[in-house]
Design an enzyme around this catalytic site. Structure first.
Site, PDB file in Angstrom:
ATOM      1  CE  LYS A 111      -8.818   1.400   2.822  1.00 30.19           C
ATOM      2  NZ  LYS A 111      -7.820   1.788   3.853  1.00 30.19           N
ATOM      3  CB  CYS A 149      -5.277  -1.016   4.447  1.00 28.07           C
ATOM      4  SG  CYS A 149      -4.704  -0.826   6.154  1.00 28.07           S
ATOM      5  CD  GLU A 181      -2.555   1.197   2.705  1.00 29.02           C
ATOM      6  OE1 GLU A 181      -3.513   1.978   2.829  1.00 29.02           O
ATOM      7  OE2 GLU A 181      -2.173   0.429   3.621  1.00 29.02           O
TER       8      GLU A 181
END
Length: 534
Positions: free
Chosen positions: A355, A408, A291
């Site tokens: 995301k 994440c 990430e």
């Protein structure tokens, strides 16, 4: 056992409060990195006895009658969440000068809020409380319901749901494929609470064997799945892609330093990507960076794309975490996304996935205009914070391989494994747990990611800046990986030979069926329809 139960039931005042906090905190031993699941038997046995002794004042109103049980559940939850989430404070100490003031909020404030769900669970259970098996059924159903609520209310935060205590190893993860982690949570609370029946001499003849049967079925299904006959849906062969996981171990302070050597960070990723395979193995087809691994806006840096092209072979694909910027036109501020770029061997960006589920107070600020008045800002410095994608898009590689991208902590949400996941060959999860150092946080995160692989029946490609990076098969077993805070890379072949994919909706149906059955047992016992024992 009976004498101990009597003492716990009758304990009062400050000692009672302290015992409730201890019961919750002791259960943290069941979580990674320790994984001593038997600790939960102590925690929930004490909790049942404490609720047994939660007496309200005479002539109390309905809320007053439930209040003592709520307090016990809240104290239990406070101990559990402080013990299990204290490491969140580590992220604030990365920039202590700016955020140290918020340390008490992270260590005690968030657990205090999350503990409300456990307080509501014990209060709800108290409505159905009885002397025998019904009370542990009520507690199991209530915890199952409130843990599910914790996963959805205010964007949700199902971290360390009780069911994870029952999944420390792959043998004990396999039930998640059928009933999901929330179904495991409800049944786990029933099993963990069963010893309390031995101490009060009521319901033990039925409750303890039933709990033992549930636990045996949990283990038996795991053993059958791992070691019994199975029909693989996809086997690794010469055409299966080799995946390289790059774990650069960049200190978070270096990633945040505006004056730091961003070029050096970028070059470290390139160097690890260009290393020859160990033991003369096949070159990787897919290279994965963690990430936000690219330390600048990639689309503004053609030289960086050229360097990537120079590093990759023509047929290699790079999947890299980066900040993606979207120009919104004259007079409007740009939007920033926490994204995964797909880059081919010619240095061309051929795909991206943004995301969807952002971290509140980390990637975006709820009630931003109000909180900014008090000088409160995101931990991640980004003008206006990150924007979330409207929906999740699969990453389709030139080979046709489809990956389900999760950035994440998106991977901790079991109910979000929907959409086109059934057509994916694997889950791709990139993360940066360097925020949390060598604390239990990264270990807990990794366990939850493994359980998602088992739930969905898909292999997991997981890459973290500081670890834990691993290729995990669809049964939760680590094929190859790198330890926490280790620098390096690992190559492994993506093997999808495990389960057929599992539907989120099917797992949800089984979860709600379990909830209904538990509430039926609790109601029948409470009102004397069934399971009434002397």
């Amino acid at each position: 056992m009976e004498r101990l139960a009597d003492k716990v039931i009758l304990v009062w005042g400050f000692r009672r409060m302290l015992l409730a906090v201890f019961a919750g905190a002791f259960g943290v031993l069941a979580l990674p990195p320790i994984g001593f699941f038997a600790a939960m038997f102590v925690s929930f046995t004490l909790l049942v006895w404490l609720i047994d002794g939660s007496a309200a004042a005479p002539n109390s109103n309905p809320i007053g009658r439930l209040w003592p049980s709520f307090v016990i559940g809240w104290l239990f939850g406070f101990g559990y969440f402080v013990g299990g989430l204290w490491w969140l404070g580590h992220a604030l100490m990365i920039d202590a000068e700016e955020f140290a003031w918020a340390l008490p909020l992270a260590i005690f404030g968030l657990p205090a809020l999350l503990a409300i769900f456990y307080g509501l669970a014990t209060a709800l259970a108290r409505i159905f409380w009885s002397d025998g098996i019904g009370r542990i059924a009520a507690l199991a159903a209530s915890f199952g319901l409130l843990e599910w609520a914790r996963s959805v209310v205010f964007t949700g935060f199902p971290w360390n749901a009780i069911g994870y205590a029952m999944t420390p190893v792959p043998l004990m993860m396999q039930s998640a494929h059928v009933i999901g982690i929330m179904g495991i949570t409800a049944l786990a609370v029933f099993v963990f609470s069963a010893p309390a029946l031995l101490g009060t001499r009521q319901g033990a003849k039925l409750g303890v064997p039933l709990a033992a049967l549930i636990f045996a079925a949990h283990l038996g299904y795991g053993a059958y799945t791992l070691y019994g006959p199975s029909t693989p849906t996809q086997k690794a062969d010469d055409k299966s892609p080799v995946v390289r996981l790059v774990q650069p171990m960049i200190e978070q302070t270096a990633k945040m330093d505006s004056d730091g050597d961003r070029a050096a960070i970028f070059e470290k990723h390139l160097k690890l990507s260009a290393e020859p395979p160990k033991d003369g193995g096949k070159k990787p087809d897919i290279i994965v960076w963690p990430e936000t691994s690219i330390p600048f806006i990639l689309t503004d840096n053609q030289d960086a794309l050229t360097r990537i092209a120079d590093t990759l072979d023509d047929n290699q694909i790079l999947l890299a975490g980066a900040v993606r910027v979207e120009d919104m036109g004259p007079g409007n501020p740009p939007r920033y996304y926490n994204s995964i770029y797909m880059i081919d061997g010619r240095g061309q960006i051929i795909g991206a996935a943004d995301k969807v589920h952002l971290v509140p107070f980390g990637e975006y600020m709820p009630f931003e205009s109000i909180l900014n008045e008090f000088g409160i800002q995101n931990i991640v410095e980004m003008p206006g914070g990150f924007s979330s994608a409207a929906n999740r898009q699969l990453l389709t590689l030139p080979s046709g391989l489809k990956l389900y991208p999760l950035v994440c902590y998106e991977i901790i949400f079991p109910d979000e494994m929907t959409g086109d996941i059934g057509s994916a060959a694997a889950i791709l999860n990139i993360t940066n747990d360097a925020w949390f150092g060598a604390t239990p946080g990264p270990y807990q995160h990794f366990q939850q990611a493994r359980v998602r692989a088992v739930e969905t029946g898909l292999p997991l490609i997981r890459d973290g800046n500081s670890g834990i990076s691993a290729l995990v098969d669809a049964k939760g077993r680590v094929i190859a990986g790198l330890a926490l805070n280790e620098t390096g890379f690992i190559d492994a072949t993506l093997d999808g030979s495990a389960f057929s994919s599992s539907s989120t909706y099917a797992r949800q149906r089984y979860f709600w069926l379990i909830e209904i059955l538990l509430f039926v047992i609790a109601t029948g016992s409470r009102f004397g329809f069934v399971f009434k024992q002397n």
